[in-house]
Design a protein around this motif. Structure first.
Motif, mmCIF file in Angstrom:
data_model
loop_
_atom_site.group_PDB
_atom_site.id
_atom_site.type_symbol
_atom_site.label_atom_id
_atom_site.label_comp_id
_atom_site.label_asym_id
_atom_site.label_seq_id
_atom_site.Cartn_x
_atom_site.Cartn_y
_atom_site.Cartn_z
ATOM 1 N N UNK A 177 0.554 -1.252 0.183
ATOM 2 C CA UNK A 177 0.369 0.051 0.113
ATOM 3 C C UNK A 177 1.180 0.965 0.501
ATOM 4 N N UNK A 178 0.895 2.159 -1.103
ATOM 5 C CA UNK A 178 1.424 3.227 -1.555
ATOM 6 C C UNK A 178 0.466 3.995 -0.682
ATOM 7 N N UNK A 179 1.342 5.119 0.489
ATOM 8 C CA UNK A 179 1.289 6.061 0.954
ATOM 9 C C UNK A 179 1.876 6.790 0.769
ATOM 10 N N UNK A 180 1.234 8.514 0.746
ATOM 11 C CA UNK A 180 2.079 9.820 0.708
ATOM 12 C C UNK A 180 1.626 10.224 2.606
ATOM 13 N N UNK A 181 3.095 9.613 3.332
ATOM 14 C CA UNK A 181 3.813 9.776 4.169
ATOM 15 C C UNK A 181 3.449 11.249 4.587
#
Length: 189
Positions: A177-181
């Motif tokens: 899951x790629x998340x813009x942290x």
């Protein structure tokens, strides 16, 4: 270098499915089998981001911080971000839909990912045969080339292309899951 000591092997906890965790050497062989170019360097054991920064010298690319997290219901996440990324567990729990998050214990870490504290790495999903852990990758990390991670031991660092890290995770049944942290930290919580 690059493996568990004899004492660690003798006392190693089995994975949740009863199997033995992969060795760093077996992991590297799996990367080669997948055609993933990588370069590993050996170094003294590293346990913190600060130790890593002091030792690595001029290793180019993105360096990671890894958090093994769980919630009260037992759901688990492995969050891999850029090493300097500030992370608020409350905001992260909301972002991931996990509610209140806390750090998973060393025993849970070994049982599900087959690594010791200090050696946490996104590559450890290869040991999660039951797909119990959700891999979360920081979008900002994936903009770095190469990405530097531990190969199941904190006595080595392995560099690989960001796209290959994703491909590896997918090959283990853990599409990340790629998340813009960065945005997650900016959003009011």
């Amino acid at each position: 270098m690059g493996g568990r000591t004899e004492a660690e092997t003798e006392t190693a906890v089995l994975l949740a499915d009863g199997s033995v965790p992969l060795t760093p050497e077996a992991l590297i062989a799996k990367l080669e089998e997948l055609g993933i170019a990588q370069r590993s360097v050996e170094h003294p054991p590293l346990f913190t981001v600060e130790q890593s920064k002091a030792l690595r010298g001029q290793l180019p690319g993105g360096h990671t911080k890894n958090l093994f997290l769980r919630n009260k219901k037992g759901a688990m996440w492995l969050v891999t971000s850029l090493e300097d990324r500030p992370l608020d567990l409350k905001k992260l729990g909301e972002l991931l839909g996990g509610g209140r998050l806390s750090f998973g214990s060393a025993e849970r870490l070994m049982r599900h990912l087959g690594v010791l504290p200090g050696a946490v790495t996104p590559l450890a999903v290869i040991n999660d045969h039951e797909a119990a852990v959700t891999l979360v990758l920081d979008a900002g990390l994936l903009e770095q080339e190469p990405v530097n991670v531990h190969p199941l031991t904190n006595e080595q660092t392995t560099a690989m292309a960001a796209a290959d890290l994703i491909r590896f995770a997918e090959s283990t049944g853990h599409p990340p899951r790629i998340v813009d942290l960065v945005q997650a930290e900016r959003d009011p919580g």
